[in-house]
Design a protein around this motif. Sequence first.
Motif, PDB file in Angstrom:
ATOM      1  N   LEU A  25       0.845  -1.189   0.000  1.00 36.76           N
ATOM      2  CA  LEU A  25       0.000   0.000   0.000  1.00 36.76           C
ATOM      3  C   LEU A  25       0.882   1.240   0.000  1.00 36.76           C
ATOM      4  O   LEU A  25       1.921   1.262   0.662  1.00 36.76           O
ATOM      5  CB  LEU A  25      -0.865  -0.037   1.264  1.00 36.76           C
ATOM      6  N   ASP A  26       0.497   2.264  -0.747  1.00 39.45           N
ATOM      7  CA  ASP A  26       1.224   3.531  -0.682  1.00 39.45           C
ATOM      8  C   ASP A  26       1.270   4.007   0.764  1.00 39.45           C
ATOM      9  O   ASP A  26       0.348   3.727   1.543  1.00 39.45           O
ATOM     10  CB  ASP A  26       0.524   4.606  -1.515  1.00 39.45           C
ATOM     11  N   PRO A  27       2.299   4.756   1.139  1.00 41.19           N
ATOM     12  CA  PRO A  27       2.355   5.291   2.506  1.00 41.19           C
ATOM     13  C   PRO A  27       1.116   6.146   2.807  1.00 41.19           C
ATOM     14  O   PRO A  27       0.609   6.854   1.930  1.00 41.19           O
ATOM     15  CB  PRO A  27       3.617   6.153   2.501  1.00 41.19           C
ATOM     16  N   GLU A  28       0.648   6.076   4.033  1.00 42.17           N
ATOM     17  CA  GLU A  28      -0.585   6.770   4.409  1.00 42.17           C
ATOM     18  C   GLU A  28      -0.597   8.269   4.126  1.00 42.17           C
ATOM     19  O   GLU A  28      -1.661   8.810   3.842  1.00 42.17           O
ATOM     20  CB  GLU A  28      -0.939   6.488   5.876  1.00 42.17           C
ATOM     21  N   PRO A  29       0.530   8.982   4.154  1.00 46.11           N
ATOM     22  CA  PRO A  29       0.430  10.406   3.805  1.00 46.11           C
ATOM     23  C   PRO A  29      -0.045  10.660   2.363  1.00 46.11           C
ATOM     24  O   PRO A  29      -0.491  11.749   2.048  1.00 46.11           O
ATOM     25  CB  PRO A  29       1.865  10.920   3.983  1.00 46.11           C
ATOM     26  N   LEU A  60     -11.730   6.575  -0.514  1.00 39.29           N
ATOM     27  CA  LEU A  60     -10.304   6.778  -0.383  1.00 39.29           C
ATOM     28  C   LEU A  60      -9.923   7.927  -1.299  1.00 39.29           C
ATOM     29  O   LEU A  60     -10.240   7.914  -2.493  1.00 39.29           O
ATOM     30  CB  LEU A  60      -9.542   5.513  -0.786  1.00 39.29           C
ATOM     31  N   TYR A  61      -9.283   8.934  -0.729  1.00 43.54           N
ATOM     32  CA  TYR A  61      -8.755  10.051  -1.523  1.00 43.54           C
ATOM     33  C   TYR A  61      -7.280   9.789  -1.742  1.00 43.54           C
ATOM     34  O   TYR A  61      -6.507   9.643  -0.788  1.00 43.54           O
ATOM     35  CB  TYR A  61      -8.964  11.396  -0.808  1.00 43.54           C
ATOM     36  N   HIS A  62      -6.878   9.717  -3.000  1.00 44.07           N
ATOM     37  CA  HIS A  62      -5.487   9.470  -3.377  1.00 44.07           C
ATOM     38  C   HIS A  62      -4.867  10.796  -3.781  1.00 44.07           C
ATOM     39  O   HIS A  62      -5.166  11.348  -4.831  1.00 44.07           O
ATOM     40  CB  HIS A  62      -5.459   8.457  -4.530  1.00 44.07           C
ATOM     41  N   ARG A  63      -4.037  11.334  -2.893  1.00 39.07           N
ATOM     42  CA  ARG A  63      -3.475  12.674  -3.104  1.00 39.07           C
ATOM     43  C   ARG A  63      -2.681  12.825  -4.403  1.00 39.07           C
ATOM     44  O   ARG A  63      -2.859  13.820  -5.101  1.00 39.07           O
ATOM     45  CB  ARG A  63      -2.645  13.079  -1.897  1.00 39.07           C
ATOM     46  N   PRO A  64      -1.783  11.895  -4.769  1.00 39.79           N
ATOM     47  CA  PRO A  64      -1.005  12.099  -5.991  1.00 39.79           C
ATOM     48  C   PRO A  64      -1.863  12.236  -7.255  1.00 39.79           C
ATOM     49  O   PRO A  64      -1.539  13.023  -8.142  1.00 39.79           O
ATOM     50  CB  PRO A  64      -0.114  10.856  -6.075  1.00 39.79           C
ATOM     51  N   SER A  65      -2.963  11.484  -7.345  1.00 40.77           N
ATOM     52  CA  SER A  65      -3.813  11.563  -8.537  1.00 40.77           C
ATOM     53  C   SER A  65      -4.931  12.584  -8.386  1.00 40.77           C
ATOM     54  O   SER A  65      -5.541  12.977  -9.377  1.00 40.77           O
ATOM     55  CB  SER A  65      -4.428  10.188  -8.847  1.00 40.77           C
ATOM     56  N   GLY A  66      -5.216  12.978  -7.144  1.00 43.94           N
ATOM     57  CA  GLY A  66      -6.326  13.894  -6.905  1.00 43.94           C
ATOM     58  C   GLY A  66      -7.687  13.237  -7.055  1.00 43.94           C
ATOM     59  O   GLY A  66      -8.705  13.907  -7.117  1.00 43.94           O
ATOM     60  N   GLN A  67      -7.710  11.893  -7.094  1.00 43.41           N
ATOM     61  CA  GLN A  67      -8.961  11.173  -7.298  1.00 43.41           C
ATOM     62  C   GLN A  67      -9.498  10.603  -5.992  1.00 43.41           C
ATOM     63  O   GLN A  67      -8.729  10.206  -5.109  1.00 43.41           O
ATOM     64  CB  GLN A  67      -8.770  10.035  -8.293  1.00 43.41           C
ATOM     65  N   THR A  68     -10.828  10.568  -5.911  1.00 46.30           N
ATOM     66  CA  THR A  68     -11.509   9.934  -4.790  1.00 46.30           C
ATOM     67  C   THR A  68     -12.158   8.663  -5.304  1.00 46.30           C
ATOM     68  O   THR A  68     -12.802   8.671  -6.355  1.00 46.30           O
ATOM     69  CB  THR A  68     -12.573  10.878  -4.194  1.00 46.30           C
ATOM     70  N   THR A 122      -3.641  -0.333 -10.741  1.00 46.83           N
ATOM     71  CA  THR A 122      -3.983   0.579 -11.829  1.00 46.83           C
ATOM     72  C   THR A 122      -4.443   1.931 -11.288  1.00 46.83           C
ATOM     73  O   THR A 122      -4.101   2.977 -11.847  1.00 46.83           O
ATOM     74  CB  THR A 122      -5.084  -0.032 -12.726  1.00 46.83           C
ATOM     75  N   LEU A 123      -5.189   1.924 -10.188  1.00 46.77           N
ATOM     76  CA  LEU A 123      -5.656   3.174  -9.587  1.00 46.77           C
ATOM     77  C   LEU A 123      -4.524   3.937  -8.905  1.00 46.77           C
ATOM     78  O   LEU A 123      -4.636   5.134  -8.656  1.00 46.77           O
ATOM     79  CB  LEU A 123      -6.777   2.895  -8.581  1.00 46.77           C
ATOM     80  N   GLY A 124      -3.438   3.246  -8.578  1.00 48.31           N
ATOM     81  CA  GLY A 124      -2.247   3.925  -8.107  1.00 48.31           C
ATOM     82  C   GLY A 124      -1.981   3.927  -6.614  1.00 48.31           C
ATOM     83  O   GLY A 124      -0.991   4.481  -6.180  1.00 48.31           O
ATOM     84  N   PHE A 125      -2.823   3.281  -5.802  1.00 47.41           N
ATOM     85  CA  PHE A 125      -2.548   3.322  -4.368  1.00 47.41           C
ATOM     86  C   PHE A 125      -2.012   2.001  -3.815  1.00 47.41           C
ATOM     87  O   PHE A 125      -1.738   1.882  -2.628  1.00 47.41           O
ATOM     88  CB  PHE A 125      -3.731   3.832  -3.538  1.00 47.41           C
ATOM     89  N   VAL A 126      -1.796   1.031  -4.692  1.00 44.16           N
ATOM     90  CA  VAL A 126      -1.115  -0.221  -4.349  1.00 44.16           C
ATOM     91  C   VAL A 126      -0.055  -0.429  -5.423  1.00 44.16           C
ATOM     92  O   VAL A 126      -0.263  -0.104  -6.587  1.00 44.16           O
ATOM     93  CB  VAL A 126      -2.106  -1.409  -4.313  1.00 44.16           C
TER      94      VAL A 126
END
Length: 121
Positions: A13-17, A30-38, A99-103
């Motif tokens: 999993l990406d780091p929690e920050p 889940l809000y993924h900060r690098p992509s700006g997607q929820t 693919t979504l970027g958080f794993v």
Amino acid sequence: MDDPSATSPAYVLDPEPLWRRETLDEMQVLYHRPSGQTHILIEPAPQIIDCLLAGPLTAEQLLAELAQHFAFETDDDGPETEDESDLDRLAARLEEMVTLGFVSHINATDRTAVRDADNAA
């Protein structure tokens, strides 16, 4: 005999920050900060995230963890086929999360480094 999970890619999993997960009524987002997607999380995504919070796991290891707390259900479009195992369905969900970027995938060498760093802490 060699442990097959030692050569299987692991998922981390990406780091929690880099993300934030919230429960809204009966669903999780889940809000993924690098992509700006929820992303709206449906089962088994929240359970996968809970397991990966403890560290990297192969699909086989993750399936064993999930089996203790969660039963997979077949899709609404028909009964499970013999070709579609729990491991196949889990691997498909994990690849969606990649693919979504958080794993992310990591290899056996990286897992060893992560375990060594955890043991040193």
